[in-house]
Each structure stands twice: as structure tokens, then as C-alpha cells.
Design an enzyme around this catalytic site. Structure first.
Site, PDB file in Angstrom:
ATOM      1  CG  PHE A 127      -1.982   0.965   1.252  1.00 16.41           C
ATOM      2  CD1 PHE A 127      -3.170   0.733   0.577  1.00 16.41           C
ATOM      3  CD2 PHE A 127      -1.834   2.159   1.938  1.00 16.41           C
ATOM      4  CE1 PHE A 127      -4.190   1.673   0.580  1.00 16.41           C
ATOM      5  CE2 PHE A 127      -2.847   3.105   1.940  1.00 16.41           C
ATOM      6  CZ  PHE A 127      -4.028   2.859   1.262  1.00 16.41           C
ATOM      7  CE  LYS A 230      -8.307   0.160   4.319  1.00 17.72           C
ATOM      8  NZ  LYS A 230      -6.860   0.134   4.288  1.00 17.72           N
TER       9      LYS A 230
END
Ligand SMILES: *Cc1c(COP(=O)(O)O)cnc(C)c1O
Length: 401
Positions: A127, A230
């Protein structure tokens, strides 16, 4: 009904977690396939926020700091650790963002490494914030980055990790589930391989927490960070969490030494003197208000259990893979569910335009440059019918041959 819709109806009827979906606030979207990026809110979240505002904040005002909020970052950390991280109490805190916690922990670990351990090992497809932060830490500390070249459709294997670590390794940073392909790393073996080379590992759990079982103490993990907005339904910008194994307390020194990480912060005394235990990794006033949705999200996970969540998650990703196969689409995720987390990515040259067209039609996956359609499947709030509906709309956008 199409074949997919018939199958989906059967799977939903047999799904032991089907009723959980009704506890979420469902909008008018046809299919929400991005619950791995921003989870849906639970209906009780709205009540919990209102109650918090009236009773805890409005009712107790400044007294609530002593009564509950000073202890909140570590108490909530312990709860998260027990429900989802496989970690004993006293090693986990909630606060800051993932980026900030990643910086604090990675910098502490690199600073503690001997000078001849001058490499930080990471994946070239991790990421972006992980890559950027480690670039910065390498520059600050005179270390170099050792990039593991990573397949966009896979992730870092044990063999690749073994080849990258050695006597020069200061720290290994890897994602447990990669954000792009959903590849699930063999965390226990990679941790052992790094330890055999004398290096600690920092696991980024952003895409695994709340979708796959995690056993930080069992892995012998050193450090970990992860998101709560998330799968855990913490809400946009919800604080992150950090885990530091007890054996590193008092050894690692994190760089953002604010008053909340000091022994007895309210003494307001001269000089920084790190608090014992995990509290040394705190910096400033914790984001109390922003933890309210996470607290109700954890209640649901505690009730259901991560093993049931994982079983549903595997069934959902298997269904999405079968749906993609039926349309002749290219899968850019591991086929083996044992090596896959809670999302799958489809590769298509027109991915960007397709995702825009899907959003217009109420089907919400993610576009991941350059050619990925990422389909996130939140086990507690996504139904099989929703997945079938999403792929049905996608099928309508494909050119007929
Ligand atoms: C989502 C995500 C982050 C997010 O970091 P923030 O500080 O919350 O922006 C970091 N790492 C990974 C692997 C992620 O998936």
C-alpha cells in the site's frame, strides 16, 4: 432469474450469518462491493453516537477523562486484541491513524537495530503509505530499502521473504492481506524466517483484520498496525491500532514522545519519561469520540466469532471468482482460498471506464490503477444476492460476442 441469482438465493438461505446484514444501515445501492475500503455502519452506531454525546460527553464532561477516557486507548486495544488479534492484554492500543502508527513503530524498530543492520525489507507493491513512510524512515536513519518484487496478482511468498532477509536486515514490513490482489501471506512462517535472520517483522493488518483469523502472539509477531474503518465499521477516519509484543516494551522507543506516552502525564512534570508497557506508544489526547462506532462493531464480532466470519468470507470470494470466471474475466487474485483474504481483483483493460459505469448503476466496487476492478466482500454485511446483482450489471456492460 439467472443461474447466478438462483445460486445466490440458495447460498443466502443457507448462510448462518445472513441475519447480520439486516443490522446494517443499507442504502439504495444495488451492490456495495467496497466494504473492505469503508465498511457500512451498523444501525446501532447512530444510537451509540447519540448516547455518547448525551451521557458520556454531555453528562460527565471533563470528569469522564478520569472515569473512562484516559484508559480507553489500551482498554479498547485489549478488547480488539482478544476478539480479533490473538493477542494477550497489555500489547495493543487504539489511536492515531495507521500511517502515523506505522511510522512510530517502524521508526522505533529501525532505531533499535544495530548500525550494520542497514536494510528495511518491504514489498514493491505494498500500500502506498507503507512505501512512502519507509522511504522517509530510510532517509532519516541512513538505511536503504530492499524491495521484494511482487506480482500484482499475488503477494510475497515465504521463499521471497527468505531470500530478502539476512544479517543486514533491520526490519521487515509486510501486509498480511495485500490491498491489491487480496493475497494472504503465510505470516507465521515469514515471521519465523525473519527471526531466524535476526530481524523483527511489522505486520500491516489493514486488509485482514475482521476478515481472516489473526494470531499475533501465536505467530511470535513483533509489531503490527491496522485500520478500523475497513471491515470493522469504525467509520471514515476512525483511529487505527498498534500491537507491540511485550518483550519489546522498554526496549523500543517511539519517536513521537507526547504527554500521553509519558509516565503519569497529568503530573505535567519536566522531562519525558516513557510510560511502562504499551502506553509508551501513545502520543497525544486519544480520539475518544471516533472510537464509538468501533466499540459497537467489536460487539458484533465478539458475538459472531472470527471463524464464522472467515467461513462466510471464503464462500463470498469463491462465489465472486466463479462469477468472474463465468464472464470470462481475468482474475488478478490467488485462486486458492487458503492464500486469499476477503476481496478479489479482476483485471480488465477498460477497468477504469467499467467501474465508472458500475457506479452510475449503483454497483460500487473500487478501481485500482492501472487495470483492476477490486471487489470487496464484507462478510457481515454483504449478501450473495448482492454479489450476483453486481456481476449481473457487469455482465450487461460487457460486449456480447
Ligand atoms: C487502508 C490501508 C492503510 C491506510 O492508512 P491510513 O493512515 O488510514 O490512511 C495503510 N496500509 C494498508 C495496507 C491499507 O490497506
Amino acid at each position: 432469474m439467472t443461474d447466478l441469482e438462483v445460486q445466490a438465493a440458495e447460498f443466502d438461505a443457507a448462510d448462518p450469518l445472513a441475519a447480520c446484514r439486516e443490522r446494517f444501515l443499507l442504502g439504495d445501492e444495488v451492490a456495495y462491493l467496497d466494504g473492505n475500503s469503508l465498511g457500512r455502519p451498523l444501525a446501532v452506531t447512530a444510537d451509540a453516537l447519540a448516547r455518547f454525546t448525551r451521557e458520556d460527553w454531555g453528562g460527565r464532561l471533563i470528569r469522564a477523562w478520569d472515569e473512562q477516557w484516559v484508559a480507553l486507548p489500551t482498554e479498547l486495544g485489549d478488547r480488539l486484541a482478544a476478539v480479533l488479534l490473538g493477542a494477550a492484554p497489555g500489547q495493543t492500543l487504539v489511536g492515531d491513524s495507521t500511517s502515523v502508527l506505522l511510522y512510530k513503530l517502524a521508526r522505533a524498530a529501525v532505531d533499535a537495530a544495530p548500525a550494520d543492520r542497514d536494510e528495511i525489507v518491504l514489498s514493491d507493491d505494498d500500500f502506498p503509505t507503507d512505501r512512502y513512510l519507509l522511504e522517509g524512515i530510510a532517509a532519516e536513519t541512513g538505511r536503504t530499502l530492499r524491495w521484494i518484487p511482487t506480482d500484482h496478482a499475488g503477494g510475497v511468498s515465504v521463499e521471497q521473504a527468505a531470500a530478502a532477509v539476512g544479517p543486514r536486515t533491520a526490519l521487515v514490513v509486510l501486509s498480511h492481506v495485500t490491498y491489491r490482489s487480496g493475497h494472504l501471506a503465510d505470516a507465521v512462517t515469514i515471521t519465523q524466517v525473519a527471526h531466524a535472520a535476526g530481524a523483527p517483522v511489522l505486520w500491516d493488518l489493514c486488509h485482514s483484520v475482521g476478515s481472516v483469523p489473526i494470531d499475533l502472539d501465536g505467530w511470535g509477531a513483533d509489531l503490527a498496525v491496522g485500520c478500523t474503518y475497513k471491515y470493522l465499521g469504525g467509520g471514515p477516519g476512525a483511529p487505527a491500532f498498534a500491537y507491540v509484543a511485550a518483550r519489546h516494551h522498554g526496549v523500543l522507543r517511539q519517536p513521537v514522545q507526547g504527554w500521553f506516552g509519558r509516565r503519569d502525564p497529568f503530573a505535567m512534570a519536566a522531562g519525558y519519561d516513557p510510560a511502562p508497557g504499551i502506553r509508551q506508544f501513545l502520543s497525544g489526547t486519544p480520539p475518544v469520540l471516533a472510537t464509538v462506532p468501533l466499540q459497537v462493531g467489536l460487539d458484533l464480532y465478539a458475538e459472531v466469532g472470527i471463524d464464522a466470519v472467515r467461513a462466510k468470507s471464503v464462500a463470498l470470494t469463491e462465489f465472486a471468482v466463479a462469477s468472474a470466471d463465468a464472464l470470462g474475466l481475468e482474475l488478478a487474485s490467488p485462486r486458492d482460498p487458503q492464500r486469499r483474504g476477503g476481496h478479489v481483483t479482476i483485471r480488465h483493460p477498460d477497468a477504469k471506464a467499467l467501474v465508472a459505469a458500475l457506479w452510475e448503476r449503483g454497483v460500487i466496487p473500487d478501481y485500482r490503477a492501472p487495470d483492476g476492478i477490486r471487489v470487496g466482500l464484507a462478510p457481515l454485511s454483504t449478501s450473495f444476492a448482492e454479489v450476483a446483482a453486481g456481476f449481473g450489471v457487469l455482465a450487461g456492460l460487457m460486449p456480447t460476442s
